[in-house]
Every structure is written in C-alpha cells, then in structure tokens.
Scaffold this active site. Structure first.
Site, short mmCIF file in Angstrom:
data_model
loop_
_atom_site.label_atom_id
_atom_site.label_comp_id
_atom_site.label_asym_id
_atom_site.label_seq_id
_atom_site.Cartn_x
_atom_site.Cartn_y
_atom_site.Cartn_z
N ASP A 1 20.70 53.93 -21.36
CA ASP A 1 21.35 53.78 -20.99
C ASP A 1 20.34 54.97 -19.75
O ASP A 1 20.07 56.30 -20.49
CB ASP A 1 22.15 53.44 -19.95
CG ASP A 1 22.33 53.13 -18.51
OD1 ASP A 1 21.57 51.82 -17.66
OD2 ASP A 1 23.49 53.63 -18.27
N SER A 2 20.50 54.34 -18.20
CA SER A 2 19.81 55.47 -17.69
C SER A 2 20.95 56.39 -17.86
O SER A 2 20.48 57.63 -17.17
CB SER A 2 19.30 54.57 -16.05
OG SER A 2 20.80 54.58 -15.40
N TYR B 1 18.14 54.58 -12.62
CA TYR B 1 16.63 54.20 -12.69
C TYR B 1 15.91 52.84 -12.19
O TYR B 1 14.44 52.52 -11.57
CB TYR B 1 15.89 53.01 -13.93
CG TYR B 1 16.35 53.81 -15.49
CD1 TYR B 1 15.96 55.35 -15.47
CD2 TYR B 1 16.82 52.97 -16.71
CE1 TYR B 1 15.87 56.13 -16.72
CE2 TYR B 1 16.06 53.72 -18.29
CZ TYR B 1 15.71 55.52 -17.86
OH TYR B 1 15.74 56.04 -19.24
N CYS C 1 20.90 48.62 -20.57
CA CYS C 1 20.73 48.73 -18.85
C CYS C 1 19.99 47.82 -18.74
O CYS C 1 18.65 46.97 -19.20
CB CYS C 1 20.01 49.71 -18.88
SG CYS C 1 18.85 49.96 -16.81
N ASN C 2 20.24 46.92 -16.93
CA ASN C 2 19.79 45.25 -17.27
C ASN C 2 18.55 46.50 -16.68
O ASN C 2 16.67 45.31 -16.36
CB ASN C 2 20.19 44.81 -15.94
CG ASN C 2 21.96 44.12 -16.26
OD1 ASN C 2 21.90 43.54 -16.48
ND2 ASN C 2 23.22 45.15 -16.43
N THR C 3 17.70 47.22 -15.74
CA THR C 3 17.15 47.90 -15.23
C THR C 3 15.56 47.40 -16.32
O THR C 3 14.82 47.43 -16.48
CB THR C 3 17.13 49.25 -14.32
OG1 THR C 3 17.88 48.93 -13.31
CG2 THR C 3 15.54 49.16 -13.53
N CYS D 1 24.83 45.21 -13.26
CA CYS D 1 23.85 46.40 -13.77
C CYS D 1 24.81 46.88 -14.76
O CYS D 1 26.49 46.64 -14.18
CB CYS D 1 24.10 47.21 -12.42
SG CYS D 1 23.49 49.22 -13.03
N THR D 2 25.03 47.67 -15.56
CA THR D 2 26.05 47.55 -16.67
C THR D 2 26.42 48.93 -15.74
O THR D 2 28.20 49.62 -16.39
CB THR D 2 25.46 48.58 -18.27
OG1 THR D 2 24.17 49.80 -17.51
CG2 THR D 2 25.02 47.97 -18.70
N HIS D 3 26.37 49.84 -14.70
CA HIS D 3 27.42 50.74 -14.40
C HIS D 3 28.63 50.24 -13.33
O HIS D 3 29.41 50.23 -13.20
CB HIS D 3 26.68 51.70 -13.60
CG HIS D 3 26.09 52.64 -13.85
ND1 HIS D 3 24.97 52.45 -14.42
CD2 HIS D 3 26.25 54.28 -13.40
CE1 HIS D 3 24.22 53.77 -14.90
NE2 HIS D 3 24.95 54.91 -14.65
#
Ligand code: DGL
Length: 281
Positions: free
Chosen positions: A18-19, A50, A81-83, A194-196
């Site tokens: 992930d970012s 990201y 990470c979706n982005t 968003c995974t965050h």
C-alpha cells in the site's frame, strides 16, 4: 520473444503493499484467514499519499515495489490499495502474466445489494474516483439498477491516518466534513473505498450516530482475503504446512519506527521492520 514464466513456490510468502499503513486493514484479514502463510508487508510511506499523485507516478511505484517483492521470492501480490489498483493493476498483470495479483476496489456491488434508500455514499481518494477503472465500475453498477452513488474524495484523510492521528480534532472534523453531507442527502450505505479508512471507522460511526441514522458500512477486506485464498488453492500455491503460525515481515520507504508503531497500535502485531528504497530498474 516469449520469455519463460517463473515457477512460483507454495512455501514462499505473499507480498502485500500500500502507499502506507492503509493496507494493514487488508493484511489483518489475510493474517486471520491464512495464519500459516508467510506475509511480507510493504508500506510506501516515503511516497504517501498516492491519492493526490499523477497516475504515471503510481504505476512506476507499483512496478518497482512488485519487482522488490518478487526479489523476496513472493508467490502472490496483493495490491492493498484502491488507488494503486485503479492505476496499476493492469500494468502489473501485463508485466507478470503468470503471477497471482489481487487488487482491491470500492465495494459498489455489495452496496447495491444492501441499500434500501437507493443512495450510496462512496468515500475514496481523488485519484481513485478520477480513474477509468472506477468509472467503468460505477457505470456498470449504476446501469444495473436505480441506485445513485454520491462520490466523496476525502482529501487529506489518508494523510491523517498515516500520521497516526486517528482521533485528533483535525481528523474528526475531516471525517464529519466528508461523511455528514452523504448521510443528509439520504445515503443509507457507505463504501470505504480506501484501505486507510477502516482505521477511522469509529469516527465515521460517531458522525452517523449524531445524525440518528441507520447506515451500513462496506469494507471489502474480508472478501479480498477470501479471494486470495481461492486463487492460491486454484493455482496450487496454498502453503503446505497449515497448522503453524507463519512469519510476518515488513518493509517501508518511510520510517521503521512509524511502521512498527502502526502495526502495534492498529493490529497488535510486532513484525520485524526494515527501511528500504526501491526505484525503477
Ligand atoms: N490506501 C490507499 C487506497 O486504498 C490510498 C491512500 C493514499 O495514499 O492516498 O486508496
């Protein structure tokens, strides 16, 4: 020229990236479902977020990170990470056609199945919402019924979570700013795109409660872990020793103490963490 494809080994680890710390919301489901699988987590915190970066930069980062994870012998890669999934999964699959590459995308489909008000709020980064991949998903789901999607880019929210500020005044007010208008416009289902964001679930629920509404929240982490399990079984890469707790190792392009503390605070885990830098080869 046809290049020979590498053989992947069932004993090898699964790489997850992930970012930054957002992918830990996916890792926790993989770790719970597949405790016998060795896991390597890669946080690109030196380059986070990201969500506000050009697509070409994210593609370059994703390819460099995948190269690094494959040098560590990974048998599968989860783009947690979706982005990065929206920007780079096609490039990753093109470069590594025989590798199992699992991505994540906002859960619009489960939201359609769940919503009664027919209004769904989607929280994601600017980059995800602007991507062709998201547009295609949105078009497909919007065409399948009478559901309206309210898209909300949550600028700055992943950054707050990255800083470890899950409940600071600034984070709480950002969450309210993004969530409240969706609920007041009638959304009864919210997609965490968003995974965050699962790490501020409590703050999201507080906003919903203050508005005295019943709202379902969709986080696809568990579904991603089950999808990975099916792929590993199908490609005969499921770890052969299923009764042993496997090692968890982490890498970051940011600070190792920040990632160590994120693992402890967010998941109660204490992996070995190393600082690395990766660049295009
Ligand atoms: N966690 C990431 C996602 O799922 C992105 C956060 C960011 O770096 O902007 O989209």
């Amino acid at each position: 020229m046809h290049l020979a494809q590498p053989e992947y080994d069932a004993n090898s680890p699964i790489g997850i990236f992930d970012s930054g710390v957002g992918g830990l919301s996916i890792l926790r489901h993989i770790h719970a479902l597949l405790p016998h699988e060795p896991l390597l987590y890669f946080a690109d915190s030196g380059f986070a977020p990201y969500g506000e970066k050009p697509e070409a930069v994210i593609v370059e980062r994703a390819l460099s990170i995948a190269d690094f994870l494959l040098q560590q012998n990974c048998k599968a890669i989860v783009v947690a990470c979706n982005t990065a999934t929206a920007a780079a999964i096609a490039a990753l699959r093109e470069k590594y056609p025989s590798l199992n590459v699992v991505g994540v995308e906002p859960g619009l489909k489960p939201a359609v199945a769940l919503t009664k008000s027919k209004i769904v709020g989607v929280l994601a980064t600017e980059r995800t919402l602007a991507s062709d991949k998201f547009h295609a998903l949105h078009e497909q789901q919007a065409a399948s019924g009478d559901v309206r999607f309210l898209q909300q880019a949550c600028v700055g929210l992943a950054d707050q979570i990255e800083k470890g500020e899950l409940a600071s005044i600034q984070t709480v007010s950002l969450v309210r700013r993004y969530v409240e208008p969706l609920i007041t416009q009638g959304a009864d289902t919210l997609v965490l795109g968003c995974t965050h964001y699962p790490f501020v679930l409590e703050q999201i629920e507080t906003v919903i409660k203050s508005l005295q509404k019943e709202v379902s929240i969709i986080d696809t982490g568990a579904a991603v872990a089950r999808h990975l399990q099916r792929l590993l079984e199908k490609s005969h890469l499921y770890h052969p020793i299923a009764n042993k707790q496997a090692p968890l190792t982490a890498f970051t392009t940011g600070s190792h103490s920040s990632l160590r503390s994120a693992f402890k605070v967010l998941l109660g885990l204490a992996p070995e963490v190393s600082e690395v830098s990766v660049a295009p080869t």
